[in-house]
Design a protein around this motif. Sequence first.
Motif, mmCIF file in Angstrom:
data_model
loop_
_atom_site.group_PDB
_atom_site.id
_atom_site.type_symbol
_atom_site.label_atom_id
_atom_site.label_comp_id
_atom_site.label_asym_id
_atom_site.label_seq_id
_atom_site.Cartn_x
_atom_site.Cartn_y
_atom_site.Cartn_z
ATOM 1 N N LEU A 31 0.837 -1.185 0.174
ATOM 2 C CA LEU A 31 0.079 -0.112 0.039
ATOM 3 C C LEU A 31 0.855 1.206 0.049
ATOM 4 O O LEU A 31 0.699 2.227 -0.809
ATOM 5 C CB LEU A 31 -1.206 0.145 1.172
ATOM 6 N N THR A 32 2.077 1.048 0.871
ATOM 7 C CA THR A 32 2.924 2.556 0.876
ATOM 8 C C THR A 32 3.434 2.733 -0.737
ATOM 9 O O THR A 32 3.396 3.646 -1.023
ATOM 10 C CB THR A 32 4.102 2.370 1.756
ATOM 11 N N VAL B 105 2.518 5.921 -2.724
ATOM 12 C CA VAL B 105 3.536 7.119 -2.745
ATOM 13 C C VAL B 105 4.080 6.973 -4.222
ATOM 14 O O VAL B 105 4.239 8.093 -4.682
ATOM 15 C CB VAL B 105 4.817 6.602 -1.756
ATOM 16 N N VAL B 106 4.304 6.070 -4.825
ATOM 17 C CA VAL B 106 4.928 6.008 -6.073
ATOM 18 C C VAL B 106 3.755 6.703 -7.038
ATOM 19 O O VAL B 106 4.206 7.451 -7.948
ATOM 20 C CB VAL B 106 5.143 4.535 -6.793
ATOM 21 N N THR B 107 2.489 6.422 -7.207
ATOM 22 C CA THR B 107 1.406 6.786 -8.097
ATOM 23 C C THR B 107 1.601 8.315 -8.163
ATOM 24 O O THR B 107 1.636 8.998 -9.250
ATOM 25 C CB THR B 107 0.111 6.200 -7.976
ATOM 26 N N PRO B 108 1.523 9.199 -6.935
ATOM 27 C CA PRO B 108 1.404 10.499 -7.271
ATOM 28 C C PRO B 108 2.805 11.055 -7.623
ATOM 29 O O PRO B 108 2.814 12.041 -8.364
ATOM 30 C CB PRO B 108 1.001 10.941 -5.759
ATOM 31 N N LEU B 109 3.751 10.455 -7.060
ATOM 32 C CA LEU B 109 5.208 11.013 -7.477
ATOM 33 C C LEU B 109 5.548 11.109 -8.949
ATOM 34 O O LEU B 109 6.042 11.852 -9.729
ATOM 35 C CB LEU B 109 6.317 10.225 -6.701
ATOM 36 N N LEU C 295 15.989 2.881 4.303
ATOM 37 C CA LEU C 295 16.530 2.773 2.863
ATOM 38 C C LEU C 295 15.976 2.156 1.816
ATOM 39 O O LEU C 295 15.891 2.303 0.597
ATOM 40 C CB LEU C 295 18.147 2.974 3.154
ATOM 41 N N THR C 296 15.748 0.888 1.930
ATOM 42 C CA THR C 296 15.389 -0.189 1.102
ATOM 43 C C THR C 296 13.935 0.380 0.664
ATOM 44 O O THR C 296 13.837 0.204 -0.619
ATOM 45 C CB THR C 296 15.197 -1.508 1.809
ATOM 46 N N TRP C 297 13.110 0.585 1.548
ATOM 47 C CA TRP C 297 11.662 1.150 0.955
ATOM 48 C C TRP C 297 12.082 2.361 -0.099
ATOM 49 O O TRP C 297 11.278 2.314 -0.846
ATOM 50 C CB TRP C 297 10.753 1.711 2.197
ATOM 51 N N ILE C 298 12.769 3.292 0.510
ATOM 52 C CA ILE C 298 12.939 4.528 -0.371
ATOM 53 C C ILE C 298 13.751 4.032 -1.768
ATOM 54 O O ILE C 298 13.083 4.565 -2.763
ATOM 55 C CB ILE C 298 13.982 5.424 0.300
ATOM 56 N N VAL D 288 12.033 4.818 -5.208
ATOM 57 C CA VAL D 288 12.728 5.581 -6.374
ATOM 58 C C VAL D 288 13.025 4.449 -7.478
ATOM 59 O O VAL D 288 12.531 5.134 -8.697
ATOM 60 C CB VAL D 288 14.112 5.847 -5.989
ATOM 61 N N TYR D 289 12.981 3.295 -7.489
ATOM 62 C CA TYR D 289 13.079 2.661 -8.462
ATOM 63 C C TYR D 289 11.486 2.675 -9.290
ATOM 64 O O TYR D 289 11.535 2.869 -10.560
ATOM 65 C CB TYR D 289 13.206 1.104 -8.367
ATOM 66 N N GLY D 290 10.627 2.721 -8.422
ATOM 67 C CA GLY D 290 9.059 2.374 -9.040
ATOM 68 C C GLY D 290 8.960 3.901 -9.933
ATOM 69 O O GLY D 290 8.183 3.782 -10.876
ATOM 70 N N VAL D 291 9.312 4.941 -9.205
ATOM 71 C CA VAL D 291 8.778 6.489 -9.998
ATOM 72 C C VAL D 291 9.939 6.114 -11.165
ATOM 73 O O VAL D 291 9.277 6.726 -12.405
ATOM 74 C CB VAL D 291 9.437 7.420 -9.157
ATOM 75 N N TRP D 292 10.893 5.813 -11.205
ATOM 76 C CA TRP D 292 11.859 5.771 -12.554
ATOM 77 C C TRP D 292 11.357 5.130 -13.449
ATOM 78 O O TRP D 292 11.339 5.237 -14.740
ATOM 79 C CB TRP D 292 13.364 5.061 -12.253
#
Lengths: 293, 341
Positions: free
Chosen positions: B122-123, B127-131, B204-207, B211-215
């Motif tokens: 869910l996080t 988080v990834v979708t809006p970013l 850091l792993t989550w971040i 970051v990967y997801g947004v990329w």
Amino acid sequence: MSAKAFKQPPALRTFSSAFVIVWLVIAAFPFLWTLWGSFKIELDFFSKADWQNALTGARTFLEHGSPFTGDGYQGAWVQEEFWQAVINTAIVCFFTVAISLTFGTLGGYALSRSTYRYTFWLLIIALIFRAMPPITLVAGYLLPFFEWNLWGILPTTIIVLVAINQPFTLWMLHSFFQKIPKELDESAKVDGCTQFQAFRHVIIPVMWPGVITTGLFSFLLAYNDFAVTSMLLSKENQTMVPKIASFLGTTQTEGNVMFAVAAVVSATAPLFILVMFFQRQIVSGLTQGAVKG
Amino acid sequence: MKHKTFFWFILPTATAMLLFIALPIVSVVTQSLFTPHEQILKTVENCTPFNCTESTVVDLEATEKQRVEQPLGRWAGLSIYLDRGHLATTAIAEAWNTRTSLGNFVDRLGNLPFYRAMSFTLTYTFVVTPLLIVLGFVIAVAVNSLHRHLKGLVIFFSLLPMIVSPLIGSLVLFWMIDSRGVLGTGLQWLLSNPDLSLKASTELTWIMLIVYGVWHSAPFAFVVFYAGLQTLPQDTMESAMIDGATRWQQTKYVVIPHLMPLVTFVALIQLMDNFRVFEPIVGFNAEAHASSLSWFIFNDLGGETRLLSSASASSVLTIIGVAILLSPVLVRTWRDFNAKG
């Protein structure tokens, strides 16, 4: 109105150009870096001493007398038999795309020409199927496939990928066929064609742009799939992506990460070429559903 | 089109979907209600010339007979759903009753594998979708103002992160952020912390995964918005300009409202796709710190012991999650269809 009025002020122009450059680096640099690094030895690719080693290949030079080495590729393709995975991927992709498009054009055409209410429900069901993660279905496949000895072979995976592909293919081709005027095949029917003849002689000659776009996405789905192929294929029938994943398990301990790096580069290369030739179709496919709103 | 003709046209695709999507769902639901048979044990007496010992062995014949008679296994009802590996109702009730604070309760919830997977999924999704929508929009606006010869080139490179397999994309990034890789070293130097390793901490792993997801997904948003910008009504832009709107006001009151339907479209597609996040966790080797619902199922199915019942229960719960996420889309499609008549 002259274009001058739309011109940006210099500060904004510089900023937006800089932003595009930063984005290009973020998007492309990882691939270039990995391509470059795949010709080095592991001690250079993961350099503890100096990150510049990965560029200059200092250690590779010490070991091989040249800053480049094909050892990673040699190891992956010959020793670990990556070529087998490449052939398997080619077979899976070819048949998945061919069968998906055959089924999809027939179905999509029917959905676009029928005016009954059940077409709507069929499309909704397809949408629900499209939203489901493929891995949730795998638990349902395993038991019957083991029972009937279908597990592990390529044809099973192909037909499963075709089925998983269908919802998307149907939606895409349905909206494409709707843009082809109905008068075209109706006039053929007036001239005495059956529905199938109208499809065969009138629609098929004009449908290729939409079919090619849809085919590209079917191809990408089959090529990139990991969840289904890794669960349904036996070790010797693995396609590229699960093969690369299995490298991580076995070779990381042996210190042969470079095999995986070489394999990753080999698997990315065809996609580069695909984007190069079909950029226009990919972009139009992505936006097709969107612009309709 | 006549019913009969329609039937023959739709038959191949309908059969494929029925056999390989609809039936597996039924099969998954059934399997989640059964659990494998326990082995039937029997006691046998082993006598040697000196003494007799009793030992317990598996009665293979009886076990096999039972398996043939009831191939699905024992009826388990909802017990698999409620066990510790899934919804863990008992553990939750206990955690709630013995909580010291709300934070404590949430912490204990995070130790249960299913809730751990769900919280990451869910996080990640939300988080990834809006970013990615924001990033995609900014790239689209920036690229749109470029010279037209450059546009094609930029689009080519922008498509790459999206087009490569998620597993391959995440591996490429993973090797770079390895503490011996170029980005990992760069970060260590930047934060002057030579022991920094992104793999070692949960946050850091989550971040890293986000970051990967947004990329990975920003190019999709970019391409859709970019196409939308090509159809921007020039008259409205001109009138806004004549009325003295600043560049920012033009963007806010003309461009963004024009793109709004596309934003909804991208958001819906990306919510569905991000909810199934799976490959990056394998690629980043992040199982220890983050697991998603899809990875949770994959983990049950893999390995020597294929835990089909457990995987099926997780699959059903995931499908329910997808259904909840999808309901707004379905309502919208229904309304569109009725409006069209």
